[in-house]
Design a protein around this motif. Structure first.
Motif, PDB file in Angstrom:
ATOM      1  N   LYS A  93       0.793  -1.232   0.000  1.00  0.00           N
ATOM      2  CA  LYS A  93       0.000   0.000   0.000  1.00  0.00           C
ATOM      3  C   LYS A  93       0.825   1.282   0.000  1.00  0.00           C
ATOM      4  CE  LYS A  93      -3.777  -2.520   0.824  1.00  0.00           C
ATOM      5  NZ  LYS A  93      -4.732  -2.803  -0.266  1.00  0.00           N
TER       6      LYS A  93
ATOM      7  N   TRP B 125       0.705   4.693   1.705  1.00  0.00           N
ATOM      8  CA  TRP B 125       0.004   5.281   2.857  1.00  0.00           C
ATOM      9  C   TRP B 125       0.886   6.365   3.471  1.00  0.00           C
ATOM     10  CZ3 TRP B 125      -4.894   5.319   3.293  1.00  0.00           C
ATOM     11  CH2 TRP B 125      -5.518   5.722   4.485  1.00  0.00           C
TER      12      TRP B 125
ATOM     13  N   LYS C 145       2.336  10.747   2.511  1.00  0.00           N
ATOM     14  CA  LYS C 145       3.040  11.617   1.545  1.00  0.00           C
ATOM     15  C   LYS C 145       4.151  12.396   2.236  1.00  0.00           C
ATOM     16  CE  LYS C 145      -1.198  12.827  -1.034  1.00  0.00           C
ATOM     17  NZ  LYS C 145      -2.200  12.162  -0.160  1.00  0.00           N
TER      18      LYS C 145
ATOM     19  N   LYS D 156       2.158  15.165  -4.276  1.00  0.00           N
ATOM     20  CA  LYS D 156       1.772  13.783  -3.986  1.00  0.00           C
ATOM     21  C   LYS D 156       2.969  12.837  -4.140  1.00  0.00           C
ATOM     22  CE  LYS D 156      -3.139  14.317  -4.825  1.00  0.00           C
ATOM     23  NZ  LYS D 156      -3.166  15.784  -5.005  1.00  0.00           N
TER      24      LYS D 156
ATOM     25  N   SER E  42     -10.736   7.130  -7.879  1.00  0.00           N
ATOM     26  CA  SER E  42      -9.780   8.204  -8.150  1.00  0.00           C
ATOM     27  C   SER E  42      -8.597   7.705  -8.979  1.00  0.00           C
ATOM     28  CB  SER E  42      -9.315   8.881  -6.857  1.00  0.00           C
ATOM     29  OG  SER E  42      -8.481   8.026  -6.126  1.00  0.00           O
TER      30      SER E  42
ATOM     31  N   GLY F 194      -2.783  14.122  -9.920  1.00  0.00           N
ATOM     32  CA  GLY F 194      -4.219  14.137  -9.627  1.00  0.00           C
ATOM     33  C   GLY F 194      -4.529  13.307  -8.396  1.00  0.00           C
ATOM     34  N   SER F 195      -3.998  12.086  -8.377  1.00  0.00           N
ATOM     35  CA  SER F 195      -4.198  11.184  -7.252  1.00  0.00           C
ATOM     36  C   SER F 195      -3.049  10.181  -7.273  1.00  0.00           C
ATOM     37  CB  SER F 195      -5.533  10.463  -7.406  1.00  0.00           C
ATOM     38  OG  SER F 195      -5.835   9.775  -6.223  1.00  0.00           O
TER      39      SER F 195
ATOM     40  N   SER G 291      -2.534   7.063  -6.382  1.00  0.00           N
ATOM     41  CA  SER G 291      -2.734   5.716  -6.910  1.00  0.00           C
ATOM     42  C   SER G 291      -2.992   5.708  -8.420  1.00  0.00           C
ATOM     43  CB  SER G 291      -3.899   5.044  -6.180  1.00  0.00           C
ATOM     44  OG  SER G 291      -5.037   5.878  -6.201  1.00  0.00           O
TER      45      SER G 291
ATOM     46  N   ARG H 198      -0.306   4.450 -10.986  1.00  0.00           N
ATOM     47  CA  ARG H 198      -0.133   3.026 -11.273  1.00  0.00           C
ATOM     48  C   ARG H 198      -1.100   2.520 -12.336  1.00  0.00           C
ATOM     49  NH1 ARG H 198      -0.302   2.236  -5.002  1.00  0.00           N
ATOM     50  NH2 ARG H 198      -2.476   1.902  -5.590  1.00  0.00           N
TER      51      ARG H 198
ATOM     52  N   SER I  54      -8.841   8.966   2.104  1.00  0.00           N
ATOM     53  CA  SER I  54      -7.473   8.433   2.154  1.00  0.00           C
ATOM     54  C   SER I  54      -6.495   9.557   2.440  1.00  0.00           C
ATOM     55  CB  SER I  54      -7.075   7.827   0.820  1.00  0.00           C
ATOM     56  OG  SER I  54      -7.964   6.866   0.413  1.00  0.00           O
ATOM     57  N   THR I  55      -6.727  10.697   1.769  1.00  0.00           N
ATOM     58  CA  THR I  55      -5.799  11.827   1.909  1.00  0.00           C
ATOM     59  C   THR I  55      -5.664  12.232   3.377  1.00  0.00           C
ATOM     60  OG1 THR I  55      -6.583  12.541  -0.266  1.00  0.00           O
ATOM     61  CG2 THR I  55      -5.278  14.136   0.984  1.00  0.00           C
TER      62      THR I  55
ATOM     63  N   MET J 242      -4.216   9.171   5.661  1.00  0.00           N
ATOM     64  CA  MET J 242      -2.762   8.942   5.613  1.00  0.00           C
ATOM     65  C   MET J 242      -2.009  10.078   6.300  1.00  0.00           C
ATOM     66  SD  MET J 242      -1.722   9.157   1.536  1.00  0.00           S
ATOM     67  CE  MET J 242      -3.017   8.184   0.804  1.00  0.00           C
TER      68      MET J 242
ATOM     69  N   MET K   9      -0.855  -1.596   7.334  1.00  0.00           N
ATOM     70  CA  MET K   9      -1.376  -0.270   6.981  1.00  0.00           C
ATOM     71  C   MET K   9      -2.506   0.118   7.939  1.00  0.00           C
ATOM     72  SD  MET K   9      -3.568   1.030   3.725  1.00  0.00           S
ATOM     73  CE  MET K   9      -5.069   1.526   4.560  1.00  0.00           C
TER      74      MET K   9
ATOM     75  N   ALA L 247      -8.793   1.895   2.043  1.00  0.00           N
ATOM     76  CA  ALA L 247      -9.298   2.874   3.010  1.00  0.00           C
ATOM     77  C   ALA L 247     -10.826   2.812   3.086  1.00  0.00           C
ATOM     78  CB  ALA L 247      -8.822   4.263   2.623  1.00  0.00           C
TER      79      ALA L 247
HETATM   80  C1  2P0 Z   1      -3.206   2.472  -2.364  1.00  0.00           C
HETATM   81  N1  2P0 Z   1      -4.856   3.866  -1.173  1.00  0.00           N
HETATM   82  O1  2P0 Z   1      -1.990   2.221  -2.446  1.00  0.00           O
HETATM   83  C2  2P0 Z   1      -3.692   3.044  -1.049  1.00  0.00           C
HETATM   84  C3  2P0 Z   1      -4.085   1.972  -0.090  1.00  0.00           C
HETATM   85  C4  2P0 Z   1      -5.865   3.527  -0.245  1.00  0.00           C
HETATM   86  C5  2P0 Z   1      -5.305   2.472   0.613  1.00  0.00           C
HETATM   87  O2  2P0 Z   1      -3.941   5.106  -2.785  1.00  0.00           O
HETATM   88  O3  2P0 Z   1      -4.371  11.603  -1.646  1.00  0.00           O
HETATM   89  O4  2P0 Z   1      -6.887   8.370  -3.541  1.00  0.00           O
HETATM   90  O5  2P0 Z   1      -5.327  11.243  -3.946  1.00  0.00           O
HETATM   91  O6  2P0 Z   1      -2.969  10.602  -3.444  1.00  0.00           O
HETATM   92  O7  2P0 Z   1      -4.537   7.767  -4.321  1.00  0.00           O
HETATM   93  C6  2P0 Z   1      -5.957   5.879  -2.034  1.00  0.00           C
HETATM   94  O8  2P0 Z   1      -5.368   7.131  -2.026  1.00  0.00           O
HETATM   95  O9  2P0 Z   1      -4.864   9.363  -2.395  1.00  0.00           O
HETATM   96  C7  2P0 Z   1      -4.864   4.918  -2.016  1.00  0.00           C
HETATM   97  P1  2P0 Z   1      -4.360  10.788  -2.886  1.00  0.00           P
HETATM   98  P2  2P0 Z   1      -5.457   8.164  -3.220  1.00  0.00           P
HETATM   99  O10 2P0 Z   1      -4.008   2.209  -3.290  1.00  0.00           O
END
Ligand code: 2P0
Length: 321
Positions: free
Chosen positions: A15, A17, A19, A25, A104, A135-136, A138, A141, A188-189, A192, A239, A280
């Motif tokens: 995960k 988790w 920044k 980000k 997201s 933007g986000s 995750s 990936r 999540s933001t 974390m 996590m 999350a």
């Molecule tokens: C992940 N999560 O690695 C982790 C595990 C949730 C739990 O990435 O703040 O919506 O937009 O960068 O990407 C969810 O967080 O957070 C997430 P931001 P994001 O998938």
């Protein structure tokens, strides 16, 4: 003709988790995910003769509160690539909330790719991953299919995802168990951020992720599904330990979440392959094999009346359609 960009969701096995840089980000650690084939976002960006962007999600015009994050993101993109055009964004989200996945990741990956397409930026996939990350996290990936690692990096240019194996021939499939609860959610933001700030275990998390990334990459190369399951489940539990150990403490778990974790252990004792990973939220994603999947699904549905299950397999990276 401008093509629509399609991006799929991904599930993190190791995960993300926390920044180290909120604005860019930039994460504290690498993370590793599997892109899924079932849930995706289709986004088209059209240049408009207007000094504001307009955003349609699933055919509905978003108001200024709903599209705040997207508008801020479009400003960032304009600044990065030094242009002034504004867009009409048409986005169709094929990630039903009832499927228990966040949108997201696919949402910002598809948005980044749609602007790349419309503005003919000719970004390679690494640059696209950087743009999506803004933007986000995750979303970085979701540019690639299969197993993907997001390299934490030290600045905007060095934090991006790379493919590990885009078409893995591996016997892994996912069962998402959706708990039908509408509890108040900590994003999540925010979650974390609280963990980084106040969990006394955060430094240990950073050390743990470094070693678990190495181990899981070895397991992926060896197609060792049991090892992949074991490492993923352990990483997810750690996590969630960061939320319970934050001050004030919080958790995404519901009573059913713990029940499902217990059931998964019982299944393993019966020799049925099943490992848990949890994001999350309260829903549990169960890592299965082709053989174990129907047994796990039947057992879960027998034991718990108020849940729904959704099957997802390994998916591909960004597509233009
Ligand atoms: C992940 N999560 O690695 C982790 C595990 C949730 C739990 O990435 O703040 O919506 O937009 O960068 O990407 C969810 O967080 O957070 C997430 P931001 P994001 O998938």
């Amino acid at each position: 003709m401008t093509r629509t960009a399609r991006a799929y969701t991904n599930i993190a096995l190791i995960k993300y988790w926390g920044k180290k840089n909120k604005q860019l980000k930039l994460p504290f650690t690498n993370s590793l995910s599997l892109t899924l084939d079932r849930f995706y976002t289709d986004t088209k960006a059209t240049i408009i003769n207007n000094d504001e962007d307009i955003v349609y999600l699933n055919g509905q015009l978003l108001n200024t509160t709903q599209n705040k994050r997207i508008l801020k993101y479009l400003d960032t993109v304009r600044q990065f690539y030094s242009f002034n055009d504004h867009f009409q964004i048409d986005s169709i989200n094929h990630v039903p909330t009832s499927a228990g996945f966040a949108s997201s990741a696919s949402g910002f990956a598809a948005l980044a790719a749609s602007i790349n397409e419309t503005k003919k930026l000719n970004l390679n996939r690494r640059q696209l991953s950087i743009l999506a990350r803004n933007g986000s996290g995750s979303a970085s990936r979701s540019i690639y299919g299969g197993f993907v690692e997001w390299i934490a990096g030290a600045d905007n240019e060095s934090s991006f995802a790379v493919p590990i194996d885009e078409n893995p021939e591996i016997d892994l499939t996912l069962l998402s168990v959706v708990i039908n609860k509408h509890s108040k959610k900590i994003s999540s933001t925010v979650g974390m951020e609280n963990s980084v700030k106040s969990s006394p275990f955060y430094e240990n998390w950073v050390t743990l992720v470094t070693s678990e990334i190495k181990e899981i990459k070895q397991a992926i190369a060896q197609k060792d599904v049991q090892k992949i399951g074991e490492i993923s489940e352990h990483n997810a539990m750690c996590m969630h330990a960061l939320t319970l150990s934050a001050n004030p403490s919080f958790t995404y778990f519901e009573p059913e979440t713990l029940q499902i974790i217990q059931i998964i252990k019982e299944l393993r004792q019966k020799g049925i392959f099943a490992y848990a990973t949890i994001d999350a939220g309260p829903n549990v994603k169960i890592i299965c094999t082709k053989e174990s999947l129907p047994k796990v699904q039947t057992y879960i549905e027998q034991q718990l009346s108020n849940v729904t299950t959704v099957i997802a397999n390994i998916g591909s990276g960004i597509q233009y359609i």
